[in-house]
Design an enzyme around this catalytic site. Structure first.
Site, PDB file in Angstrom:
ATOM      1  CG  MET A  30      52.379  66.881 -44.557  1.00 29.11           C
ATOM      2  SD  MET A  30      53.080  67.147 -46.160  1.00 29.11           S
ATOM      3  CE  MET A  30      52.449  66.025 -47.124  1.00 29.11           C
ATOM      4  N   GLY A  31      47.733  67.562 -42.384  1.00 25.40           N
ATOM      5  CA  GLY A  31      46.547  68.060 -42.490  1.00 25.40           C
ATOM      6  C   GLY A  31      45.505  67.333 -43.376  1.00 25.40           C
ATOM      7  CG  HIS A  37      45.792  62.046 -40.432  1.00 29.63           C
ATOM      8  ND1 HIS A  37      45.176  62.355 -41.508  1.00 29.63           N
ATOM      9  CD2 HIS A  37      47.263  62.262 -40.830  1.00 29.63           C
ATOM     10  CE1 HIS A  37      45.947  62.531 -42.468  1.00 29.63           C
ATOM     11  NE2 HIS A  37      47.170  62.474 -42.078  1.00 29.63           N
ATOM     12  CB  SER A 193      45.597  63.901 -47.374  1.00 33.96           C
ATOM     13  OG  SER A 193      45.775  63.782 -46.030  1.00 33.96           O
TER      14      SER A 193
HETATM   15  P1  AMP Z   1      50.461  62.986 -43.685  1.00 35.32           P
HETATM   16  O1  AMP Z   1      49.637  64.067 -43.324  1.00 35.32           O
HETATM   17  O2  AMP Z   1      50.235  62.048 -44.942  1.00 35.32           O
HETATM   18  O3  AMP Z   1      51.996  63.475 -43.690  1.00 35.32           O
HETATM   19  O4  AMP Z   1      50.485  61.494 -42.734  1.00 35.32           O
HETATM   20  C1  AMP Z   1      50.895  61.982 -41.340  1.00 35.32           C
HETATM   21  C2  AMP Z   1      51.007  60.590 -40.777  1.00 35.32           C
HETATM   22  O5  AMP Z   1      49.860  60.002 -40.890  1.00 35.32           O
HETATM   23  C3  AMP Z   1      52.083  59.992 -41.292  1.00 35.32           C
HETATM   24  O6  AMP Z   1      52.802  59.321 -40.088  1.00 35.32           O
HETATM   25  C4  AMP Z   1      51.498  58.951 -41.976  1.00 35.32           C
HETATM   26  O7  AMP Z   1      52.100  57.525 -42.173  1.00 35.32           O
HETATM   27  C5  AMP Z   1      50.075  58.704 -41.046  1.00 35.32           C
HETATM   28  N1  AMP Z   1      49.061  58.056 -42.065  1.00 35.32           N
HETATM   29  C6  AMP Z   1      48.828  58.329 -43.198  1.00 35.32           C
HETATM   30  N2  AMP Z   1      47.907  57.514 -43.741  1.00 35.32           N
HETATM   31  C7  AMP Z   1      47.536  56.778 -42.836  1.00 35.32           C
HETATM   32  C8  AMP Z   1      46.516  55.513 -42.658  1.00 35.32           C
HETATM   33  N3  AMP Z   1      46.011  55.127 -43.654  1.00 35.32           N
HETATM   34  N4  AMP Z   1      46.836  54.783 -41.744  1.00 35.32           N
HETATM   35  C9  AMP Z   1      47.676  55.311 -40.568  1.00 35.32           C
HETATM   36  N5  AMP Z   1      48.427  56.092 -40.694  1.00 35.32           N
HETATM   37  C10 AMP Z   1      48.212  56.966 -41.674  1.00 35.32           C
END
Ligand code: AMP
Length: 286
Positions: A30-31, A37, A193
């Site tokens: 989601m950026g 990420h 984020s």
């Molecule tokens: P989001 O942008 O929050 O939807 O996350 C996108 C992807 O990044 C998802 O698969 C999350 O599980 C992963 N993600 C978010 N935070 C972390 C983190 N601290 N470490 C590793 N992966 C993450």
């Protein structure tokens, strides 16, 4: 690095890669990208190699937010995200828009959703009843557009990863799902984020999620503990930090995601805690 703003362009590009036998690695986000990420991008690169390509999607998916949640405030910084992707050697960034992803949704015309019915009932699914329906729907759509051979998700969202794996198995998506470890700040706070929402006081207390995981690990290191007792102890531990409000803490089997009555070493724990309006989650194996 290509920036691909439309679904038609994405699908065309993916089809061309497929015809040429190029392996496609995919990281949906989601950026407002952070090092967590970036670690998923690297995991995707390792899987597809130098001859493969890595695609990152940046899309704040409205269907996974309830009307009361933070959709309109969700942090966005496309310019910075593109810089991060470029630095990580991403081949293409897919940035679709709402009008194209959900045509006619406001008028009730969009009416097909992907629903996982079992793993999505507890924890995040219980706290956010329409959340996972939005996640599975958007991920299914993205898979149809990006045509990945492999897609990487974070353990940070453990339940989400389990549901995506289930969806891929149940609906025969030809994609391998990889779950990559949670990246943390120096004090242990899981990168997110949403950490941007925290003011200095909340940020200082946010580490309580990580400390609670460590405390639980210690509590069950030598003997099993009844879940009800451990929950009560952790609730007290967490709410001793004055700015916190515990949403849930749960112990569960990592395969079925069903709650366990006795918490043993190797069980999984997940928790959600509010700091003002900001809701943070974390999880780990005990
Ligand atoms: P989001 O942008 O929050 O939807 O996350 C996108 C992807 O990044 C998802 O698969 C999350 O599980 C992963 N993600 C978010 N935070 C972390 C983190 N601290 N470490 C590793 N992966 C993450």
């Amino acid at each position: 690095m290509r920036i691909v703003p439309t679904m038609a362009a994405m699908q065309k590009l993916a089809r061309r890669w497929k015809r040429a036998g190029v392996k496609i690695g995919f990281v949906p986000t989601m950026g407002y990208l952070h090092a967590g990420h970036a670690s998923l991008v690297r995991a995707a690169r390792r899987r597809v190699g130098k001859t493969g390509v890595v695609v990152v999607s940046i899309y704040v998916n409205p269907t996974q937010f309830a009307p009361t949640e933070d959709l309109s405030n969700y942090p966005r910084d496309l310019k910075r995200d593109l810089k991060t992707c470029r630095a990580e050697g991403v081949d293409a960034v897919f940035t679709p828009g709402d009008a194209e992803m959900y045509p006619g949704r406001a008028e009730g015309k969009f009416s097909t959703y992907v629903v996982e019915e079992k793993l999505s009932q507890t924890m995040e699914g219980a706290a956010r009843p329409t959340h996972f329906r939005g996640v599975t729907t958007v991920v299914a759509k993205l898979f149809n557009l990006v045509l990945p051979d492999v897609s990487v998700f974070g353990q940070k969202d453990f339940q989400q990863a389990a549901i995506i794996k289930r969806m891929v198995a149940d609906l025969n998506f030809p994609v391998q799902i990889i779950v990559a470890p949670t990246l943390r700040e120096a004090d242990g706070l899981a990168m997110s984020s949403r950490n941007k929402y925290l003011d200095a006081e909340h940020r200082a207390q946010a580490v309580i999620l990580f400390h609670a995981l460590q405390a639980a690990k210690q509590a069950v290191a030598k003997k099993a503990v009844p879940a009800a007792r451990l929950k009560k102890e952790l609730a007290e531990f967490i709410t001793a930090a004055p700015l916190t409000r515990l949403d849930y803490v749960e112990f569960f089997d990592p395969e079925t995601l069903q709650p366990v009555a006795q918490v043993k070493r190797g069980a999984h724990m997940a928790l959600a805690v509010y700091f003002g309006k900001t809701r943070l989650i974390d999880n780990g194996q005990l």
